[in-house]
Design a protein around this motif. Structure first.
Motif, PDB file in Angstrom:
ATOM      1  N   LEU A 114       0.789  -1.304   0.049  1.00 13.53           N
ATOM      2  CA  LEU A 114       0.115   0.008   0.013  1.00 13.53           C
ATOM      3  C   LEU A 114       0.870   1.272   0.088  1.00 13.53           C
ATOM      4  CD1 LEU A 114      -2.352  -1.244   2.774  1.00 13.53           C
ATOM      5  CD2 LEU A 114      -2.414  -1.399   0.419  1.00 13.53           C
ATOM      6  N   ALA A 115       0.442   2.132  -0.987  1.00 14.73           N
ATOM      7  CA  ALA A 115       1.325   3.633  -0.752  1.00 14.73           C
ATOM      8  C   ALA A 115       0.605   4.560   0.404  1.00 14.73           C
ATOM      9  CB  ALA A 115       0.896   4.326  -2.124  1.00 14.73           C
ATOM     10  N   GLY A 116      -0.487   4.053   1.124  1.00 12.78           N
ATOM     11  CA  GLY A 116      -1.062   4.829   1.938  1.00 12.78           C
ATOM     12  C   GLY A 116      -2.515   4.108   2.530  1.00 12.78           C
ATOM     13  N   GLY A 117      -2.940   4.581   3.576  1.00 15.13           N
ATOM     14  CA  GLY A 117      -4.131   4.081   4.288  1.00 15.13           C
ATOM     15  C   GLY A 117      -3.965   2.309   4.866  1.00 15.13           C
ATOM     16  N   THR A 118      -5.110   1.885   5.318  1.00 15.43           N
ATOM     17  CA  THR A 118      -4.949   0.940   6.031  1.00 15.43           C
ATOM     18  C   THR A 118      -5.995  -0.190   5.434  1.00 15.43           C
ATOM     19  OG1 THR A 118      -6.298   1.645   7.769  1.00 15.43           O
ATOM     20  CG2 THR A 118      -3.851   1.609   7.972  1.00 15.43           C
ATOM     21  N   VAL A 119      -5.922  -1.447   5.556  1.00 14.06           N
ATOM     22  CA  VAL A 119      -6.919  -2.469   5.325  1.00 14.06           C
ATOM     23  C   VAL A 119      -6.749  -3.507   6.551  1.00 14.06           C
ATOM     24  CG1 VAL A 119      -7.461  -4.542   3.715  1.00 14.06           C
ATOM     25  CG2 VAL A 119      -6.217  -2.347   2.800  1.00 14.06           C
ATOM     26  N   HIS A 120      -7.955  -3.522   7.070  1.00 11.89           N
ATOM     27  CA  HIS A 120      -8.148  -4.587   8.312  1.00 11.89           C
ATOM     28  C   HIS A 120      -9.149  -5.510   8.022  1.00 11.89           C
ATOM     29  CE1 HIS A 120      -6.132  -1.354  10.923  1.00 11.89           C
ATOM     30  NE2 HIS A 120      -6.924  -0.776  10.492  1.00 11.89           N
ATOM     31  N   VAL A 121      -8.704  -6.948   8.047  1.00  9.91           N
ATOM     32  CA  VAL A 121      -9.452  -8.066   7.462  1.00  9.91           C
ATOM     33  C   VAL A 121      -9.727  -8.997   8.811  1.00  9.91           C
ATOM     34  CG1 VAL A 121      -9.664  -9.928   6.010  1.00  9.91           C
ATOM     35  CG2 VAL A 121      -8.507  -7.577   5.151  1.00  9.91           C
ATOM     36  N   ALA A 122     -11.090  -9.480   8.960  1.00 13.13           N
ATOM     37  CA  ALA A 122     -11.191 -10.160   9.987  1.00 13.13           C
ATOM     38  C   ALA A 122     -11.518 -11.641   9.391  1.00 13.13           C
ATOM     39  CB  ALA A 122     -12.588  -9.892  10.664  1.00 13.13           C
ATOM     40  N   GLY A 123     -10.515 -12.136   9.275  1.00 12.81           N
ATOM     41  CA  GLY A 123     -10.610 -13.667   8.764  1.00 12.81           C
ATOM     42  C   GLY A 123      -9.448 -13.814   7.537  1.00 12.81           C
ATOM     43  N   ASN A 124      -9.285 -14.777   6.882  1.00 11.76           N
ATOM     44  CA  ASN A 124      -8.443 -14.909   5.632  1.00 11.76           C
ATOM     45  C   ASN A 124      -9.128 -14.867   4.279  1.00 11.76           C
ATOM     46  OD1 ASN A 124      -6.325 -15.984   7.559  1.00 11.76           O
ATOM     47  ND2 ASN A 124      -7.580 -17.822   7.891  1.00 11.76           N
ATOM     48  N   PRO A 125      -8.802 -13.804   3.533  1.00  8.44           N
ATOM     49  CA  PRO A 125      -9.241 -13.536   2.362  1.00  8.44           C
ATOM     50  C   PRO A 125      -8.634 -14.592   1.171  1.00  8.44           C
ATOM     51  CG  PRO A 125      -7.539 -11.948   2.831  1.00  8.44           C
ATOM     52  CD  PRO A 125      -7.702 -12.943   3.870  1.00  8.44           C
ATOM     53  N   ALA A 126      -9.418 -15.155   0.058  1.00  2.00           N
ATOM     54  CA  ALA A 126      -8.952 -15.830  -0.925  1.00  2.00           C
ATOM     55  C   ALA A 126      -9.528 -15.258  -2.222  1.00  2.00           C
ATOM     56  CB  ALA A 126      -9.710 -17.363  -0.586  1.00  2.00           C
ATOM     57  N   LEU A 127      -8.227 -14.835  -2.941  1.00  2.00           N
ATOM     58  CA  LEU A 127      -8.626 -14.226  -4.235  1.00  2.00           C
ATOM     59  C   LEU A 127      -8.627 -15.161  -5.423  1.00  2.00           C
ATOM     60  CD1 LEU A 127      -8.878 -11.847  -6.088  1.00  2.00           C
ATOM     61  CD2 LEU A 127      -6.659 -11.326  -5.940  1.00  2.00           C
ATOM     62  N   LEU A 128      -9.479 -15.410  -5.995  1.00  2.00           N
ATOM     63  CA  LEU A 128      -9.843 -16.695  -7.003  1.00  2.00           C
ATOM     64  C   LEU A 128      -8.835 -16.197  -8.119  1.00  2.00           C
ATOM     65  CD1 LEU A 128     -11.371 -18.703  -8.419  1.00  2.00           C
ATOM     66  CD2 LEU A 128     -12.917 -17.086  -9.362  1.00  2.00           C
ATOM     67  N   GLY A 129      -8.129 -17.238  -8.308  1.00  2.00           N
ATOM     68  CA  GLY A 129      -6.992 -17.167  -9.497  1.00  2.00           C
ATOM     69  C   GLY A 129      -5.745 -16.752  -9.058  1.00  2.00           C
ATOM     70  N   VAL A 130      -5.495 -16.407  -7.760  1.00  2.00           N
ATOM     71  CA  VAL A 130      -4.316 -16.183  -6.838  1.00  2.00           C
ATOM     72  C   VAL A 130      -4.038 -17.088  -6.142  1.00  2.00           C
ATOM     73  CG1 VAL A 130      -2.701 -14.430  -5.883  1.00  2.00           C
ATOM     74  CG2 VAL A 130      -4.326 -13.597  -7.683  1.00  2.00           C
ATOM     75  N   ASN A 131      -4.692 -17.335  -5.093  1.00  2.00           N
ATOM     76  CA  ASN A 131      -4.903 -18.294  -4.110  1.00  2.00           C
ATOM     77  C   ASN A 131      -5.022 -19.858  -4.768  1.00  2.00           C
ATOM     78  OD1 ASN A 131      -5.757 -15.991  -2.798  1.00  2.00           O
ATOM     79  ND2 ASN A 131      -5.278 -17.049  -0.765  1.00  2.00           N
ATOM     80  N   ALA A 132      -5.839 -19.930  -5.723  1.00  2.00           N
ATOM     81  CA  ALA A 132      -5.573 -21.116  -6.304  1.00  2.00           C
ATOM     82  C   ALA A 132      -4.784 -21.129  -7.569  1.00  2.00           C
ATOM     83  CB  ALA A 132      -6.976 -21.526  -6.339  1.00  2.00           C
ATOM     84  N   VAL A 133      -3.675 -20.936  -7.690  1.00  2.00           N
ATOM     85  CA  VAL A 133      -2.715 -20.757  -8.874  1.00  2.00           C
ATOM     86  C   VAL A 133      -2.715 -22.519  -9.478  1.00  2.00           C
ATOM     87  CG1 VAL A 133      -0.422 -20.430  -9.745  1.00  2.00           C
ATOM     88  CG2 VAL A 133      -1.508 -19.197  -7.795  1.00  2.00           C
ATOM     89  N   LEU A 134      -2.887 -22.350 -10.819  1.00  2.00           N
ATOM     90  CA  LEU A 134      -2.878 -23.581 -11.605  1.00  2.00           C
ATOM     91  C   LEU A 134      -1.679 -23.820 -12.348  1.00  2.00           C
ATOM     92  CD1 LEU A 134      -6.627 -23.695 -12.478  1.00  2.00           C
ATOM     93  CD2 LEU A 134      -5.469 -24.585 -10.551  1.00  2.00           C
ATOM     94  N   MET A 135      -1.269 -25.021 -12.231  1.00  2.00           N
ATOM     95  CA  MET A 135       0.195 -25.007 -13.096  1.00  2.00           C
ATOM     96  C   MET A 135      -0.313 -25.797 -14.356  1.00  2.00           C
ATOM     97  SD  MET A 135       2.512 -26.086  -9.873  1.00  2.00           S
ATOM     98  CE  MET A 135       2.496 -25.025  -8.239  1.00  2.00           C
ATOM     99  N   LYS A 136       0.300 -25.381 -15.393  1.00  2.00           N
ATOM    100  CA  LYS A 136      -0.698 -26.117 -16.716  1.00  2.00           C
ATOM    101  C   LYS A 136       0.134 -27.263 -16.880  1.00  2.00           C
ATOM    102  CE  LYS A 136      -1.429 -21.564 -19.071  1.00  2.00           C
ATOM    103  NZ  LYS A 136      -1.301 -20.839 -20.131  1.00  2.00           N
TER     104      LYS A 136
END
Length: 287
Positions: A114-136
């Motif tokens: 981050l260049a500035g500001g804050t992000v507060h998360v209650a739990g574990n975020p899962a970004l589709l396509g990143v957390n589940a990286v597929l190997m061709k």
């Protein structure tokens, strides 16, 4: 730079799941984004109107290292976005290409600084396509195991949910073939199925549903409802306003890195639709 003349893909109304959204009332915060700023640098940019840039040799590049390079440009992708999300919400994020939607999700997931500001998360975020990286080069079976383990499932849990993941993705016997033999739609469906298998606290989906048919969208909506009922929060980035209105309880409109509007899906999508139409008309008038 935004692309205001993009195609605003709309799904036919008869293809949408007409099942009403599950209401999940909660006053518990799952996410708080406060004055978020994200910047990145673009290297090798050419000066406009001054012809091609002068090529420098290895010695010239070494001597100029550390000096301010006019060909390096800072891009402010997210500029002062603030909002709060509650458990049980399905939040759509809309905007033209280059508006900062995907960058916002990656920042929430903790994948970029981050260049500035804050992000507060209650739990574990899962970004589709990143957390589940597929190997061709690996099979679908191996990718399911690796992706699900990365999301925190145990080997026993992966084994128990394996067939459910395969059936959800609709890949059938292709699960035994290398990922490089899959179509883009099959890969997107498998990423969704893997990411949703762990029932994450916050699931973020970036343009994955456009590759699926009506049946897959219906299953996706049911899975999103399941996550929300389990005190989870879902974010969906899409250019399909029909999909957003059908699947989300709230919509954020982002433009040029700023939050333009936050509210009811029908109202926000309606305003955004007017905005796109006006700018397309303006662009045609200039030609």
């Amino acid at each position: 730079m935004t692309d205001i003349d993009e195609v605003d893909f709309e799904i036919d109304q008869e293809d949408l799941d007409t099942t009403p959204l599950v209401e999940v009332a909660s006053d518990r915060l799952s996410l708080l984004v406060n004055d978020l700023h994200v910047s990145y640098r673009v290297f090798g940019a050419k000066k406009v109107g001054h012809g091609p840039g002068r090529k420098r040799g290895v010695l010239g590049r070494l001597l100029s290292r550390g000096a301010k390079d006019p060909a390096v440009r800072e891009v402010k992708a997210v500029r002062g976005i603030t909002f709060a999300a509650h458990h049980g919400e399905a939040i759509g994020i809309i905007g033209v290409n280059g508006s900062g939607k995907s960058t916002l999700l990656r920042a929430i997931a903790g994948l970029i600084p981050l260049a500035g500001g804050t992000v507060h998360v209650a739990g574990n975020p899962a970004l589709l396509g990143v957390n589940a990286v597929l190997m061709k080069d690996l099979t679908g079976e191996r990718n399911i195991m690796i992706g699900a383990l990365a999301l925190g499932l145990t080997p026993a849990q992966v084994k128990a949910r394996f067939q459910e993941i395969v059936d959800f993705a609709g890949i059938g016997s292709f699960v035994n073939l290398p990922m490089k033999s899959y179509s883009s739609g099959m890969g997107a469906r498998l990423r969704f199925a893997i990411s949703a298998s762990a029932v994450p606290d916050i699931l973020m989906i970036d343009e994955a549903l456009a590759t699926g048919d009506a049946g897959f969208r219906a299953k996706s909506k049911a899975k999103m409802d399941e996550i929300r009922q389990s005190a989870g929060t879902v974010f969906l980035v899409s250019h399909s306003l029909a999909t957003v209105q059908n699947m989300c309880t709230r919509v954020l409109w982002v433009h040029e890195g700023k939050l333009v509007m936050d509210g009811d899906p029908k109202e926000v999508c309606g305003r955004y639709k007017q905005f796109v139409a006006q700018h397309k008309e303006f662009a045609r008038a200039k030609k």
